[in-house]
Design a protein around this motif. Sequence first.
Motif, PDB file in Angstrom:
ATOM      1  N   GLN A 108      47.154 -86.076  51.606  1.00 53.71           N
ATOM      2  CA  GLN A 108      45.861 -85.417  51.378  1.00 53.71           C
ATOM      3  C   GLN A 108      45.334 -85.832  50.014  1.00 53.71           C
ATOM      4  O   GLN A 108      45.949 -85.537  48.989  1.00 53.71           O
ATOM      5  CB  GLN A 108      46.006 -83.895  51.452  1.00 53.71           C
ATOM      6  CG  GLN A 108      44.684 -83.165  51.251  1.00 53.71           C
ATOM      7  CD  GLN A 108      44.446 -82.088  52.287  1.00 53.71           C
ATOM      8  OE1 GLN A 108      44.760 -82.256  53.453  1.00 53.71           O
ATOM      9  NE2 GLN A 108      43.908 -80.967  51.864  1.00 53.71           N
ATOM     10  N   TYR A 109      44.193 -86.508  50.014  1.00 41.81           N
ATOM     11  CA  TYR A 109      43.646 -86.991  48.750  1.00 41.81           C
ATOM     12  C   TYR A 109      42.136 -87.119  48.858  1.00 41.81           C
ATOM     13  O   TYR A 109      41.545 -87.108  49.938  1.00 41.81           O
ATOM     14  CB  TYR A 109      44.263 -88.343  48.380  1.00 41.81           C
ATOM     15  CG  TYR A 109      44.211 -89.382  49.470  1.00 41.81           C
ATOM     16  CD1 TYR A 109      43.080 -90.181  49.664  1.00 41.81           C
ATOM     17  CD2 TYR A 109      45.292 -89.568  50.326  1.00 41.81           C
ATOM     18  CE1 TYR A 109      43.016 -91.121  50.675  1.00 41.81           C
ATOM     19  CE2 TYR A 109      45.247 -90.505  51.342  1.00 41.81           C
ATOM     20  CZ  TYR A 109      44.115 -91.281  51.512  1.00 41.81           C
ATOM     21  OH  TYR A 109      44.060 -92.216  52.522  1.00 41.81           O
ATOM     22  N   SER A 117      51.010 -88.434  41.168  1.00 42.23           N
ATOM     23  CA  SER A 117      51.306 -87.052  40.795  1.00 42.23           C
ATOM     24  C   SER A 117      51.419 -86.928  39.282  1.00 42.23           C
ATOM     25  O   SER A 117      52.021 -87.771  38.611  1.00 42.23           O
ATOM     26  CB  SER A 117      52.619 -86.610  41.444  1.00 42.23           C
ATOM     27  OG  SER A 117      53.026 -85.350  40.936  1.00 42.23           O
ATOM     28  N   TYR A 123      44.829 -85.833  44.159  1.00 42.93           N
ATOM     29  CA  TYR A 123      45.124 -84.704  45.040  1.00 42.93           C
ATOM     30  C   TYR A 123      44.055 -83.624  44.833  1.00 42.93           C
ATOM     31  O   TYR A 123      43.840 -83.181  43.706  1.00 42.93           O
ATOM     32  CB  TYR A 123      46.511 -84.132  44.739  1.00 42.93           C
ATOM     33  CG  TYR A 123      47.640 -85.078  45.080  1.00 42.93           C
ATOM     34  CD1 TYR A 123      47.888 -85.438  46.397  1.00 42.93           C
ATOM     35  CD2 TYR A 123      48.466 -85.608  44.085  1.00 42.93           C
ATOM     36  CE1 TYR A 123      48.927 -86.307  46.720  1.00 42.93           C
ATOM     37  CE2 TYR A 123      49.504 -86.478  44.399  1.00 42.93           C
ATOM     38  CZ  TYR A 123      49.731 -86.835  45.709  1.00 42.93           C
ATOM     39  OH  TYR A 123      50.754 -87.693  46.031  1.00 42.93           O
ATOM     40  N   PRO A 179      50.268 -78.730  48.778  1.00 45.74           N
ATOM     41  CA  PRO A 179      50.771 -80.098  48.583  1.00 45.74           C
ATOM     42  C   PRO A 179      51.055 -80.862  49.868  1.00 45.74           C
ATOM     43  O   PRO A 179      51.737 -80.367  50.769  1.00 45.74           O
ATOM     44  CB  PRO A 179      52.060 -79.865  47.789  1.00 45.74           C
ATOM     45  CG  PRO A 179      51.835 -78.589  47.057  1.00 45.74           C
ATOM     46  CD  PRO A 179      51.030 -77.745  47.985  1.00 45.74           C
ATOM     47  N   SER A 211      48.363 -82.233  41.096  1.00 47.24           N
ATOM     48  CA  SER A 211      46.977 -82.573  40.756  1.00 47.24           C
ATOM     49  C   SER A 211      46.573 -82.088  39.378  1.00 47.24           C
ATOM     50  O   SER A 211      45.617 -82.600  38.789  1.00 47.24           O
ATOM     51  CB  SER A 211      46.018 -81.958  41.781  1.00 47.24           C
ATOM     52  OG  SER A 211      45.929 -80.545  41.614  1.00 47.24           O
TER      53      SER A 211
END
Length: 454
Positions: free
Chosen positions: A161-162, A287, A50, A157, A222
């Motif tokens: 999305q990464y 996570s 993340y 968050p 993250s």
Amino acid sequence: MPTFQSRSVRWLAVAGMLLAAAPAGAAPTLVVDADSGQVLHQREAGRPWYPASVTKLMTTYVALSRIREGRAWPETIVTFSDNAVAQSPSKMGFKAGTQITLENALRMLMVKSANDVAVAIAETLGGSVAGFAADMNAYARRLGMSGSNFVNPHGLPDAEQYTTARDMAVLTRALIHEFPQAEALFRIPAIQLGKIKMRNHNALLHRYEGTDGMKTGFICASGFNVVVTATRGGKRLIAVVFGGTTANERNETAAALLEQGFQPRFSLFESASSVDSIANSGGGPVSISEMVCGKGRKQAEDTDDDEPAGTAVPRTSSDPDDIYATIHGDRPAAARASAAAASATGAAAAKSAKPARPSLLGPVVIRPAVPVYTGPARGDTMLAGIAPSPAPATLMAARRINPDGRAVAASVAAGGAPLPLTKPMTPAVPNLSAYAPTAGTGSVPVPRPRPRAN
């Protein structure tokens, strides 16, 4: 007086100690030569993660690309919608309808990591957050960032999305080489809006020799992330550290990796591979929220305020304007109370603490804040060189009418419509070199390794 060589050996030993202390199975790290792209160190650099607020580097890349393509200008007006105003901190806190120039928006984005500004930019340039995210992904694919996906411009968050450390290094090299006129955006030490001063979240800018960019990020999932650039002796490095369990751990790891990268002939740094050759592993990120925010360590909210709760930052002679203290206004009362309690018990805890490990971070050095403002441009752009030539006739006419830095009357909105004339104003930033590092030297005095508390 120790020689440069003996000091380098000592620093290298300190860096080795700090890296050896990294937890087993630690998160991705990467060090790359910014000029050649050579990989000097990498650990799981293709692993999905993340990004948190390092996302804003991609947001900035899209904005600068729009300027280069003539689809936006530094003077473009960015308007805050109800949606932008509703974003979670960190934020500037403007009211709906507030207008700022795109260049001021980018300064605020890089220093304050303002999520409301990120959304305002996205809606202005992309028509909507979703439209701007599509542009982010299109530019990412063009750069070869095969391990990244973006759904918002700020990094708050979202499971979809990464990115990877490899991709962030690729993006950082693109920012450096494609937009040299914009380099100062990434090393602004602090901004000033009226009487309020806000320092850059990137503590390495203030405490590690040679740092000249880029961006920090934090959400519980993250951990503490950073993409940082530093230059010494004509050699510029990019370091990416993801997943720090504390801001200090992340900063020390980044400093240790950079320190080793600057040393000649070290076995860890003998790879001949290019950052582009690193394979992204695919899959989704994991996570680490429980490790970072669980077990009594829960952050009040997911923000980019990277001073951990419980850390008191006293006024010092290097911070006479309380730039460090200003940022604490983002924290809820509970976090501020926790910091006060920790300060009160610090002396007692120090007596029973384990022996302190050394640190490569030097004393805090705060440089002058760069002014930002609301409203139309005041003739102070440093990004005009990115835009194609010639500029739109309305913009060029306004610049000819206002050669002494008066308000740029034809600030171009996203649709290209010029704004009405405004009254003359004094340029906000008469000397943009105030936050540029001295040529050939680091951005702060050479730090001596010193003990740090656990």
